[in-house]
Structures are given as structure tokens and as C-alpha cells.
Design a protein around this motif. Structure first.
Motif, PDB file in Angstrom:
ATOM      1  N   GLY A 147      32.798  51.522  34.525  1.00 52.61           N
ATOM      2  CA  GLY A 147      33.740  51.258  35.606  1.00 52.61           C
ATOM      3  C   GLY A 147      34.976  50.551  35.089  1.00 52.61           C
ATOM      4  O   GLY A 147      35.402  50.780  33.952  1.00 52.61           O
ATOM      5  N   PRO A 148      35.548  49.649  35.879  1.00 54.82           N
ATOM      6  CA  PRO A 148      36.796  48.996  35.486  1.00 54.82           C
ATOM      7  C   PRO A 148      36.583  47.901  34.445  1.00 54.82           C
ATOM      8  O   PRO A 148      35.477  47.376  34.282  1.00 54.82           O
ATOM      9  N   ARG A 149      37.659  47.550  33.766  1.00 47.17           N
ATOM     10  CA  ARG A 149      37.692  46.349  32.943  1.00 47.17           C
ATOM     11  C   ARG A 149      37.948  45.159  33.868  1.00 47.17           C
ATOM     12  O   ARG A 149      38.568  45.305  34.912  1.00 47.17           O
ATOM     13  N   ILE A 150      37.528  43.969  33.451  1.00 47.73           N
ATOM     14  CA  ILE A 150      37.738  42.801  34.318  1.00 47.73           C
ATOM     15  C   ILE A 150      39.165  42.282  34.226  1.00 47.73           C
ATOM     16  O   ILE A 150      39.867  42.168  35.235  1.00 47.73           O
ATOM     17  N   LEU A 151      39.637  41.932  33.029  1.00 48.77           N
ATOM     18  CA  LEU A 151      40.909  41.226  32.908  1.00 48.77           C
ATOM     19  C   LEU A 151      41.694  41.760  31.718  1.00 48.77           C
ATOM     20  O   LEU A 151      41.175  41.814  30.598  1.00 48.77           O
ATOM     21  N   ARG A 152      42.949  42.136  31.966  1.00 50.96           N
ATOM     22  CA  ARG A 152      43.822  42.645  30.909  1.00 50.96           C
ATOM     23  C   ARG A 152      45.195  41.995  31.030  1.00 50.96           C
ATOM     24  O   ARG A 152      45.784  41.958  32.112  1.00 50.96           O
ATOM     25  N   LEU A 153      45.691  41.463  29.910  1.00 56.44           N
ATOM     26  CA  LEU A 153      47.039  40.921  29.830  1.00 56.44           C
ATOM     27  C   LEU A 153      47.873  41.846  28.957  1.00 56.44           C
ATOM     28  O   LEU A 153      47.441  42.209  27.854  1.00 56.44           O
ATOM     29  N   TYR A 154      49.044  42.220  29.444  1.00 57.65           N
ATOM     30  CA  TYR A 154      49.923  43.133  28.711  1.00 57.65           C
ATOM     31  C   TYR A 154      51.320  42.526  28.591  1.00 57.65           C
ATOM     32  O   TYR A 154      51.933  42.164  29.602  1.00 57.65           O
ATOM     33  N   GLU A 155      51.769  42.398  27.357  1.00 59.40           N
ATOM     34  CA  GLU A 155      53.092  41.836  27.084  1.00 59.40           C
ATOM     35  C   GLU A 155      53.302  40.509  27.818  1.00 59.40           C
ATOM     36  O   GLU A 155      54.313  40.280  28.475  1.00 59.40           O
ATOM     37  N   VAL A 156      52.324  39.652  27.680  1.00 57.36           N
ATOM     38  CA  VAL A 156      52.402  38.289  28.209  1.00 57.36           C
ATOM     39  C   VAL A 156      52.722  37.357  27.044  1.00 57.36           C
ATOM     40  O   VAL A 156      52.139  37.476  25.963  1.00 57.36           O
ATOM     41  N   THR A 157      53.633  36.425  27.254  1.00 57.22           N
ATOM     42  CA  THR A 157      54.119  35.550  26.188  1.00 57.22           C
ATOM     43  C   THR A 157      53.968  34.088  26.591  1.00 57.22           C
ATOM     44  O   THR A 157      54.187  33.741  27.755  1.00 57.22           O
ATOM     45  N   ASP A 158      53.600  33.248  25.622  1.00 52.80           N
ATOM     46  CA  ASP A 158      53.450  31.802  25.860  1.00 52.80           C
ATOM     47  C   ASP A 158      52.441  31.564  26.977  1.00 52.80           C
ATOM     48  O   ASP A 158      52.779  31.156  28.098  1.00 52.80           O
ATOM     49  N   PHE A 159      51.182  31.783  26.664  1.00 49.37           N
ATOM     50  CA  PHE A 159      50.150  31.782  27.705  1.00 49.37           C
ATOM     51  C   PHE A 159      48.860  31.154  27.202  1.00 49.37           C
ATOM     52  O   PHE A 159      48.643  30.975  25.998  1.00 49.37           O
ATOM     53  N   SER A 160      47.975  30.860  28.142  1.00 57.36           N
ATOM     54  CA  SER A 160      46.604  30.478  27.808  1.00 57.36           C
ATOM     55  C   SER A 160      45.660  30.999  28.881  1.00 57.36           C
ATOM     56  O   SER A 160      46.033  31.181  30.037  1.00 57.36           O
ATOM     57  N   VAL A 161      44.411  31.248  28.446  1.00 59.09           N
ATOM     58  CA  VAL A 161      43.327  31.686  29.329  1.00 59.09           C
ATOM     59  C   VAL A 161      42.127  30.830  28.948  1.00 59.09           C
ATOM     60  O   VAL A 161      41.694  30.855  27.794  1.00 59.09           O
ATOM     61  N   VAL A 165      34.522  31.910  33.291  1.00 62.20           N
ATOM     62  CA  VAL A 165      33.498  32.808  32.766  1.00 62.20           C
ATOM     63  C   VAL A 165      33.746  34.227  33.264  1.00 62.20           C
ATOM     64  O   VAL A 165      34.102  34.429  34.428  1.00 62.20           O
ATOM     65  N   LEU A 166      33.550  35.192  32.376  1.00 63.19           N
ATOM     66  CA  LEU A 166      33.593  36.607  32.746  1.00 63.19           C
ATOM     67  C   LEU A 166      32.184  37.176  32.577  1.00 63.19           C
ATOM     68  O   LEU A 166      31.581  37.039  31.511  1.00 63.19           O
ATOM     69  N   VAL A 167      31.686  37.822  33.622  1.00 61.74           N
ATOM     70  CA  VAL A 167      30.280  38.238  33.640  1.00 61.74           C
ATOM     71  C   VAL A 167      30.141  39.707  34.009  1.00 61.74           C
ATOM     72  O   VAL A 167      30.731  40.179  34.986  1.00 61.74           O
ATOM     73  N   ASP A 168      29.349  40.416  33.211  1.00 61.76           N
ATOM     74  CA  ASP A 168      28.870  41.751  33.541  1.00 61.76           C
ATOM     75  C   ASP A 168      29.998  42.709  33.908  1.00 61.76           C
ATOM     76  O   ASP A 168      29.987  43.343  34.976  1.00 61.76           O
ATOM     77  N   SER A 169      30.957  42.839  33.009  1.00 60.62           N
ATOM     78  CA  SER A 169      32.032  43.794  33.260  1.00 60.62           C
ATOM     79  C   SER A 169      31.500  45.219  33.218  1.00 60.62           C
ATOM     80  O   SER A 169      30.648  45.545  32.393  1.00 60.62           O
ATOM     81  N   PRO A 170      32.016  46.095  34.061  1.00 62.77           N
ATOM     82  CA  PRO A 170      31.638  47.503  33.995  1.00 62.77           C
ATOM     83  C   PRO A 170      32.205  48.209  32.756  1.00 62.77           C
ATOM     84  O   PRO A 170      31.849  49.342  32.464  1.00 62.77           O
ATOM     85  N   GLN A 171      33.121  47.526  32.042  1.00 62.58           N
ATOM     86  CA  GLN A 171      33.640  48.012  30.775  1.00 62.58           C
ATOM     87  C   GLN A 171      34.120  46.775  30.001  1.00 62.58           C
ATOM     88  O   GLN A 171      33.441  45.754  30.004  1.00 62.58           O
ATOM     89  N   TYR A 172      35.246  46.833  29.321  1.00 60.98           N
ATOM     90  CA  TYR A 172      35.694  45.691  28.529  1.00 60.98           C
ATOM     91  C   TYR A 172      35.905  44.468  29.419  1.00 60.98           C
ATOM     92  O   TYR A 172      36.327  44.569  30.565  1.00 60.98           O
ATOM     93  N   HIS A 173      35.658  43.280  28.837  1.00 64.46           N
ATOM     94  CA  HIS A 173      35.782  42.044  29.608  1.00 64.46           C
ATOM     95  C   HIS A 173      37.196  41.471  29.572  1.00 64.46           C
ATOM     96  O   HIS A 173      37.815  41.272  30.615  1.00 64.46           O
TER      97      HIS A 173
END
Length: 442
Positions: A147-161, A165-173
Motif C-alpha cells: 500500500g502507501p508509504r507513511i512519510l516522504r520528504l522531497y526537496e526539504v532543506t534545513d529540517f529535522s524529524v 514512531v512509525l509503525v507497520d507501513s504498507p510500504q516504505y516507512h
């Protein structure tokens, strides 16, 4: 702005940090969490959000983001929140998301549950360190699909994550796609025991990933091309596929990458660099202070990895790679050589260093080292600069100094794919006797 050495903690003020190692400059948000919240707080409950695990809160989160786009904090309070429609959060500066509750997947579309793009000075965190996103990936896995990925950042600059907790993604976490000056830390990722459920995939430049635990049966924390100035350390691969670089194909461009203090137990490998054909190069990388036990492969550089489709080119060029201070055990060192450096015949590896390598087999009384077309210093590597093709297998019948320290919370089996995975708490350590760089916010 703060500059710290690797061995000391930095104050958890969400200020940029420069790690004196493989990074090229400061990482993290440019303004503090407090400054963002002082500008404006956009509570999703004020934008139509409902604290219900079955209610779609996509519109509320999107509206709160829009309201804080020029500066502020999107606040998701403690409680349960459904997400049935995937959200794309675009642009913005000096903005944060504070996830103190739990988001539960209710939708079934493919894509990315949360997609953040073209954002600067950004922070995604949990102030109470209890935030979580539950993907319920077992629903897809039970049906033999993704299914879907949980969280994706694209061309994000000066950041933190961090701090959730990320749990049981249907694909990449978690995917960091073409990002810059970022930091990821104090996180747990728990996925099912099958491939395709990557923990952290990263490509970009000047990114520090540290103090993260991953469970799955695929990538733990993996660097992909193009990437430069990436530092990965204090990682606990707790029944996982293991850390890696790759898969790599045509026009590979990876340099100045460091992995340090990586603990792996019951993984596919402690570390793997994988390609099949291709072109470009991987160079000036260090892989130091690895520890673990019961891993299938250990140090595995494989330019003939047939799980990957053969790419155009004579092979990726590997050079100036160092592997130092590895301790622990492999599951069966005769069946799967703990040192395997298989380089392209057309593009031999060179300036490879393997030293202080103390790995012993749990099964049998000997283990193998295998090298092909690999030059440098260390077991089964050829010296010199002729760089002609060769293949050698070296048999080891004894080893010393391979003792290791176990980690609290080691799983005794992989997590199932037919039932929901429980949301864990974030641990206090991610490598034996190493204190995390940042104290948990909660």
C-alpha cells in the motif's frame, strides 16, 4: 547555531548542528520550536479536526498547514486521529508539526500518506515523544500486496524529524528524497517481517541520521544515489534487513558517507553495498564500529547482486572505503562469508581497507573470506596497483576479540504480517554503552 564534536551531547533546542565528521555544514531547522510556536499555533482541532481514529483528518491537517505556512506550528494534540485521504504539504518556511497523538491509516490508496515538499526551516516532532503514525500494513500484506508509504520528504532543506514512531507501513516507512541539511533522530520504526518495508531511505546532501531503531526485513538505514555528506550513527537494526548502500545503477554518485556505531541482530547483513552493472562511483566512505550477532551476511560488497536487474555500464567504481572495528558473530560463516568483497572485473575496487575485523561463526568451526578484483589492505584483498582481475577464497579457522554486548529489547523473531503491530516506546539507547546525542523531549 552550534558546532559539536561527535562524543558530546548537543542541547535539544532545534538549532542547526554541525557534526565534525562526514557532514559538510550545519543540519537542522534554522529557528527553534519555541520561536515557531510563539509566532502561531495552528491546532488541527480548530480547523475541523476530530480526535477519532476513524475520522479522516486530512482536510484539517492541510488547513492548519496553510494557516501556519509563513511561520508557526501545526499542532496535533494527544489522542487518536484517522487519515483516510493522503496529504501533500507544499512550501512554507519556519514551520513545524508537533504530533503528540497517533495518526491511524484508514484510506487504501497508494502513494504517500504524508508528503512534504519544497519546505525550508522545518521540524516534524513530538513534544511528548509519544507521537506515532500507524500504517496497519498487515492489511495489505495479508492480501499479498503493498500500500502507501507513511512519510516522504522531497526537496526539504534545513529540517529535522524526531521523537515519534512509525509503525507497520504498507510500504516504505521514511524516505528523504533529494533533501539537504537534515537531521533524523530519536525514532523507532517497526515493520513486518518481509521485503519492501524499508526503514529509512535517504539521498541528498548533508544529512545526519542518528539514534534510530528499525525492525523489518528490508533496508534498515540505507543511502541511495545521488548522496554526499551523509552521517549515520547509533543505529539499532533489531531483526531487520540491515544497513546498506544501494541498489546502485547507472551514473551512481555517492561520496563522503559515514556509518558509525551500528548494532545489528538477526539481520540479512550488517552492511551491504549492492550493484549489478551500472556506472559512476562510490568513494571516501567509512564504516566503523559495527557490532552484532546472528546476522546472515556481515561485510558484503557485491557488484554482482542478481536481485537487481543488470544496469547499463561496466560496473560501479568503488574506492577509498574503510571498514574498521567490527565485532560479533555471523550465523554460518562457511555458507555465507563474513567478508565478501566482489568487485566488477572491468572496474576493480581499490584503496579498500579492512582492519580490526573480529567476526566469528555461530555454526561450524571455520568461516570464509571471499574477494574478487578488490585491492587494498586487509583479509583477502590484493595489494599493489596493477588492478588485474582475480578471485580468492580464504579459510579462517579461529578468531579472537569477537565478543559483543547485547542490547535491551532485542526481538527474538520478526514481526508478523497478519496482525497489527503494537506501537512501541522510544528506547533510551541505540548502541551498547553509547548515550544518544539528544534527550527525549518527553
Amino acid at each position: 547555531m552550534k558546532v559539536v564534536a561527535l562524543s558530546i551531547l548537543y542541547a535539544a533546542l532545534a538549532l542547526p548542528v554541525f557534526v565534525q565528521a562526514q557532514l559538510s555544514g550545519t543540519v537542522g531547522p534554522l529557528t527553534t520550536r519555541a520561536a515557531k510556536a510563539a509566532t502561531k499555533v495552528c491546532n488541527i482541532l480548530d480547523y475541523g479536526g476530530v480526535a477519532s481514529a476513524t475520522t479522516d483528518n486530512a482536510a484539517a491537517i492541510t488547513s492548519a498547514w496553510a494557516a501556519c505556512l509563513t511561520g508557526g506550528e501545526v499542532y496535533i494534540p494527544s489522542g487518536s486521529y484517522g487519515l483516510g485521504t493522503w496529504i501533500t504539504l507544499t512550501g512554507g518556511s519556519a514551520i513545524s508539526i508537533n504530533l503528540e497523538g497517533t495518526i491511524y491509516r484508514t484510506g487504501t490508496a497508494s502513494g504517500n500518506m504524508i508528503y512534504i515538499e519544497h519546505t525550508t526551516d522545518f521540524e516534524f516532532y513530538s513534544a511528548n515523544s509519544n507521537g506515532a503514525i500507524q500504517g496497519y500494513g498487515y492489511v495489505f500484506a495479508s492480501a499479498g500486496t503493498y500500500g502507501p508509504r507513511i512519510l516522504r520528504l522531497y526537496e526539504v532543506t534545513d529540517f529535522s524529524v524526531h521523537d515519534f514512531v512509525l509503525v507497520d507501513s504498507p510500504q516504505y516507512h521514511l524516505t528523504l528524497d533529494t533533501c539537504t541539511n537534515g537531521e533524523v533522530y530519536n525514532m523507532v520504526i517497526r515493520g513486518g517481517n518481509e521485503g519492501g518495508l524499508d526503514g529509512v531511505d535517504v539521498w541528498g546532501t548533508n544529512i545526519w541520521i542518528h539514534d534510530v531503531e528499525v525492525t523489518n526485513k528490508d533496508e534498515c538505514v540505507t543511502v541511495k544515489s545521488p548522496a554526499s555528506y551523509i552521517m549515520v550513527e547509533n543505529i539499532f537494526c533489531n531483526w531487520s534487513g540491515g544497513c546498506a548502500i544501494g541498489s546502485l545503477g547507472a551514473d551512481t554518485a555517492i561520496f563522503n558517507v559515514g556509518y558509525n556505531h551500528i548494532y545489528s541482530q538477526n539481520c540479512n547483513q550488517m552492511f551491504m553495498i549492492k550493484s549489478n552493472g551500472g556506472s559512476g562511483s562510490v568513494y571516501n566512505c567509512a564504516f566503523n564500529n559495527f557490532m552484532g550477532h546472528t546476522n546472515a551476511y556481515t561485510l558484503d560488497v557485491n557488484a554482482y547482486w542478481t536481485d537487481e536487474t543488470l544496469a547499463a555500464g561496466n560496473g560501479v567504481e568503488y574506492y577509498d572505503l574503510t571498514f574498521d572495528h567490527w565485532h560479533g558473530t555471523c550465523a554460518d560463516g562457511e555458507t555465507r562469508a563474513p567478508i565478501q568483497v566482489l568487485c566488477p572485473s572491468e572496474v576493480p575496487c581499490y584503496d579498500i581497507t579492512i582492519e580490526s575485523f573480529y567476526i566469528w561463526t555461530e555454526t561450524g568451526s571455520e568461516e570464509l573470506y571471499k574477494c574478487s578484483n578488490a585491492y587494498g589492505s586487509g583479509p583477502c584483498l590484493n595489494a599493489g596497483s596493477s588492478y588485474t582481475t582475480y578471485t580468492t577464497t580464504y579459510t579462517v579457522t579461529t578468531a579472537s576479540d569477537y565478543s559483543y554486548t547485547t542490547m535491551a529489547g532485542e526481538l527474538s523473531s520478526g514481526l508478523g504480517i497478519t496482525a497489527s503491530i503494537a506501537i512501541p516506546t522510544i528506547p533510551s539507547s541505540f548502541f551498547p554503552s553509547i548515550t544518544p546525542y539528544s534527550t527525549l523531549l518527553g
